[in-house]
Design a protein around this motif. Structure first.
Motif, mmCIF file in Angstrom:
data_model
loop_
_atom_site.group_PDB
_atom_site.id
_atom_site.type_symbol
_atom_site.label_atom_id
_atom_site.label_comp_id
_atom_site.label_asym_id
_atom_site.label_seq_id
_atom_site.Cartn_x
_atom_site.Cartn_y
_atom_site.Cartn_z
ATOM 1 N N ALA A 17 39.071 50.504 41.125
ATOM 2 C CA ALA A 17 38.233 51.190 42.119
ATOM 3 C C ALA A 17 38.876 52.497 42.546
ATOM 4 N N PHE A 18 40.205 52.492 42.730
ATOM 5 C CA PHE A 18 40.897 53.703 43.153
ATOM 6 C C PHE A 18 40.827 54.787 42.077
ATOM 7 N N VAL A 19 40.868 54.393 40.805
ATOM 8 C CA VAL A 19 40.750 55.368 39.721
ATOM 9 C C VAL A 19 39.342 55.956 39.690
ATOM 10 N N GLU A 20 38.319 55.119 39.925
ATOM 11 C CA GLU A 20 36.947 55.627 39.952
ATOM 12 C C GLU A 20 36.763 56.640 41.074
ATOM 13 N N TRP A 21 37.298 56.356 42.242
ATOM 14 C CA TRP A 21 37.209 57.314 43.351
ATOM 15 C C TRP A 21 37.984 58.585 43.034
ATOM 16 N N GLN A 22 39.111 58.450 42.339
ATOM 17 C CA GLN A 22 39.893 59.631 41.966
ATOM 18 C C GLN A 22 39.087 60.558 41.068
ATOM 19 N N ARG A 23 38.321 59.990 40.158
ATOM 20 C CA ARG A 23 37.489 60.809 39.260
ATOM 21 C C ARG A 23 36.439 61.576 40.042
ATOM 22 N N GLN A 24 36.000 61.008 41.159
ATOM 23 C CA GLN A 24 34.956 61.647 41.957
ATOM 24 C C GLN A 24 35.508 62.627 42.982
ATOM 25 N N LYS A 76 35.843 56.570 61.974
ATOM 26 C CA LYS A 76 35.846 58.022 61.821
ATOM 27 C C LYS A 76 37.168 58.491 61.232
ATOM 28 N N LYS A 77 37.076 59.404 60.274
ATOM 29 C CA LYS A 77 38.289 59.968 59.695
ATOM 30 C C LYS A 77 38.826 61.080 60.590
ATOM 31 N N PRO A 78 40.153 61.258 60.624
ATOM 32 C CA PRO A 78 40.736 62.340 61.426
ATOM 33 C C PRO A 78 40.311 63.712 60.882
ATOM 34 N N LYS A 79 40.539 64.739 61.701
ATOM 35 C CA LYS A 79 40.223 66.104 61.279
ATOM 36 C C LYS A 79 41.145 66.549 60.149
ATOM 37 N N ASN A 80 40.617 67.395 59.300
ATOM 38 C CA ASN A 80 41.369 67.957 58.162
ATOM 39 C C ASN A 80 41.947 66.867 57.267
ATOM 40 N N CYS A 81 41.208 65.784 57.144
ATOM 41 C CA CYS A 81 41.634 64.668 56.292
ATOM 42 C C CYS A 81 41.109 64.895 54.870
ATOM 43 N N PRO A 82 41.821 64.486 53.841
ATOM 44 C CA PRO A 82 41.290 64.630 52.477
ATOM 45 C C PRO A 82 39.941 63.963 52.335
ATOM 46 N N PRO A 83 39.078 64.485 51.448
ATOM 47 C CA PRO A 83 37.750 63.882 51.257
ATOM 48 C C PRO A 83 37.873 62.494 50.642
ATOM 49 N N GLY A 84 36.759 61.777 50.638
ATOM 50 C CA GLY A 84 36.781 60.443 50.051
ATOM 51 C C GLY A 84 35.448 59.750 50.212
ATOM 52 N N PRO A 85 35.335 58.515 49.739
ATOM 53 C CA PRO A 85 34.073 57.788 49.792
ATOM 54 C C PRO A 85 33.671 57.437 51.227
ATOM 55 N N VAL A 86 32.377 57.212 51.420
ATOM 56 C CA VAL A 86 31.855 56.784 52.719
ATOM 57 C C VAL A 86 32.340 55.366 52.994
ATOM 58 N N GLY A 127 39.022 63.633 43.263
ATOM 59 C CA GLY A 127 40.173 64.441 42.893
ATOM 60 C C GLY A 127 41.513 63.765 43.138
ATOM 61 N N PRO A 128 42.598 64.515 42.926
ATOM 62 C CA PRO A 128 43.942 63.938 42.946
ATOM 63 C C PRO A 128 44.503 63.664 44.341
ATOM 64 N N LEU A 129 43.760 64.040 45.394
ATOM 65 C CA LEU A 129 44.199 63.747 46.758
ATOM 66 C C LEU A 129 42.952 63.410 47.579
ATOM 67 N N TYR A 130 42.772 62.129 47.868
ATOM 68 C CA TYR A 130 41.586 61.724 48.624
ATOM 69 C C TYR A 130 41.960 60.629 49.614
ATOM 70 N N SER A 131 41.040 60.321 50.508
ATOM 71 C CA SER A 131 41.289 59.295 51.515
ATOM 72 C C SER A 131 40.199 58.243 51.463
ATOM 73 N N VAL A 132 40.567 57.030 51.852
ATOM 74 C CA VAL A 132 39.622 55.915 51.897
ATOM 75 C C VAL A 132 40.139 54.934 52.934
ATOM 76 N N LYS A 133 39.241 54.228 53.579
ATOM 77 C CA LYS A 133 39.658 53.251 54.580
ATOM 78 C C LYS A 133 39.599 51.838 54.018
ATOM 79 N N MET A 134 40.634 51.067 54.315
ATOM 80 C CA MET A 134 40.673 49.645 54.021
ATOM 81 C C MET A 134 40.793 48.929 55.358
ATOM 82 N N GLY A 135 39.717 48.298 55.794
ATOM 83 C CA GLY A 135 39.670 47.817 57.157
ATOM 84 C C GLY A 135 39.693 49.020 58.074
ATOM 85 N N SER A 136 40.580 48.998 59.060
ATOM 86 C CA SER A 136 40.710 50.152 59.952
ATOM 87 C C SER A 136 41.842 51.071 59.521
#
Length: 484
Positions: A49-56, A20-30, A58-67
């Motif tokens: 991969a990070f550039v592809e997610w950026q295109r979707q 689970k992502k924290p509250k008020n966290c930048p958007p990002g992929p599932v 925006g310039p500030l997003y979050s993603v999980k790598m492991g935990s």
């Protein structure tokens, strides 16, 4: 049976909680439970991969790598704001990095250790000439050796400049660190350069274990080549740094003026042996090698490739050299102010080559706000320089090599805040002044005496090779011709 069901429910609840992502966290992929999006990365070019997610997202997003939660920043203003915060000066940690011992050096150290080591190193690098005329003489000596022993014997013939260029740049740092200069055929350094490149190749699988460390507990170490990487990673310390350190210790006179970085360290070690250990010295020197030499030599490799691919730019630089410097003296760093196109060419080489496309990962030591979002403590911060340097909003026609983009209508240098090859903020590259001098003097001293071209019939597509961590051009040869 009830016990088994309860255990399963607890495990599922724990997995969902960790995912689970924290509250008020930048958007990002599932994210996929337990692994996040680690397996979505191309192991040769993880930035894709990070550039592809950026295109979707925006310039500030979050993603999980492991935990681990990663926040990826690709807006220049937001990146400067984030990296200038004291809370963002941490580094990524984990069992793999601990086994490699990288926290005992300069790049991955944190807290008070980082402050002390950076301050100590920067002070003594400046004392030994970084950013001064004294350093220019050292750089020109290595350029002269490179031109005399590598380029001149191959005049008119195809030449590969990989190792010789690496050694010339390493020698500049080694002269400051150890007070000695190595020959262009020194097998110690050639072996180390080979081992360093092997580390990058073998670490591709290990990169997954860095992102998802629990995999090391359930899969064989051999699958990740962990032991091979550790052995190769320690090779410079064992075969070069340790013997030189012992020689310095035998000859060291604490009552005399220190002659190099190692002697400064040994002197400091006498007053603070707990913080200034031999392991810290070895790791710090290794970091200076990898951060200072690999990135600079790779940038120069891109420069030579682009000089051959864009001969009109090469002729324009040579015209500036002829006009400002002439043939009676070598170029000097003081000439840079009068050579705007040369400066623009180097800036565009750094943008186009984009040597470290994801920068060095930071970590949030405290929670802070950025762009209207909350960045939790422990978040990994990614500076996605590839997306910044290839953003058409900052650099029109970003896939084209155009030095003129850094010149105004009067032909004067026009810097861009979106160009940040040395990173920004409190943990920006401490060797930036040295690297800028090296790039300018290597380029101008070489082009003062020689012109360079690809072998007849060869064309380079200006794409990069598959090498983890550093963006280097695909292999090429140059044909040097003496200027008359």
């Amino acid at each position: 049976m009830l016990t088994v069901v309860l255990i399963i429910l607890l495990v599922v609840a724990w997995v969902l909680y960790k995912n689970k992502k924290p509250k008020n966290c930048p958007p990002g992929p599932v994210n996929i439970p337990l692994v996040g999006r680690a397996f979505a990365m191309n192991q040769n070019h993880p930035e894709k991969a990070f550039v592809e997610w950026q295109r979707q997202y925006g310039p500030l997003y979050s993603v999980k790598m492991g935990s681990d939660l990663m926040v990826v920043i690709s807006d220049p203003a937001l990146l400067r704001e984030a990296f200038n915060k004291p809370a963002s000066t941490g580094r990524m940690a984990g069992p793999v990095l601990e086994m490699l011992g990288v926290q005992r050096g300069l790049i991955f150290s944190v807290g008070e250790d980082w402050h002390v080591r950076r301050r100590f190193t920067l002070f003594h690098l400046r004392n030994f000439g970084m950013g001064k005329a004294r350093l220019e003489d050292v750089i020109r000596e290595q350029v002269d050796a490179f031109l005399e022993h590598v380029v001149a014997p191959s005049e008119g013939q195809p030449l590969t400049i990989d190792h010789s260029l690496d050694l010339a740049v390493v020698n500049i740092i080694w002269g400051i660190v150890a007070g000695e200069t190595m020959s262009m055929k020194d097998t110690r350094v050639l072996d180390i350069l080979e081992k360093n490149k092997s580390v990058a190749d073998k670490a591709k699988r290990l990169n997954i274990a860095v992102m998802v460390p629990w995999l090391l507990k359930v899969l064989p170490r051999s699958l990740f080549r962990l032991d091979e990487v550790i052995e190769l990673f320690n090779y410079p310390k064992t075969h070069l740094i340790a013997p030189v350190l012992e020689a310095h210790r035998r000859d060291f006179d604490p009552t005399s003026e220190p002659r190099d970085y190692i002697e400064c360290f040994l002197l400091e070690q006498r007053s603070d042996p707990q913080r200034f250990t031999d392991e810290v010295l070895a790791r710090s020197i290794g970091d200076m090698f990898s951060a200072g030499s690999d990135t600079t030599s790779t940038t120069l490799r891109w420069a030579f490739c682009l000089l051959c691919a864009r001969p009109e730019a090469q002729r324009r630089i040579q015209a500036e050299i002829d006009q400002v410097v002439g043939a009676s003296r070598p170029p000097s760093a003081a000439d840079r102010q009068q050579m705007p196109f040369t400066e623009a060419f180097l800036m565009e080489t750094q943008r186009f080559g984009d040597i470290v496309p994801m920068g060095v990962l930071h970590s949030a030591e405290q929670e802070f706000e950025l762009g209207g979002y909350t960045i939790p403590r422990g978040t990994i911060l990614v500076s996605l320089l590839r997306a910044i340097h290839r953003n058409p909003a900052h650099f029109p026609e970003p896939e084209q090599f155009k030095p003129e983009r850094f010149l105004d209508r009067e032909g004067r240098v026009r810097p861009s805040k979106a160009l940040m090859p040395f990173s920004v903020g409190k943990r920006s590259c401490l060797g930036e002044a040295m690297a800028r001098s090296e790039l300018f003097l290597f380029l101008t001293c070489a082009l003062q005496r020689y012109s360079f071209a690809f072998p007849a019939g060869f064309q380079h597509d200006l794409s990069s090779a598959d090498r983890l961590g550093v963006t280097t051009p695909k292999p090429f040869e140059v044909v040097p011709t003496r200027r008359r």
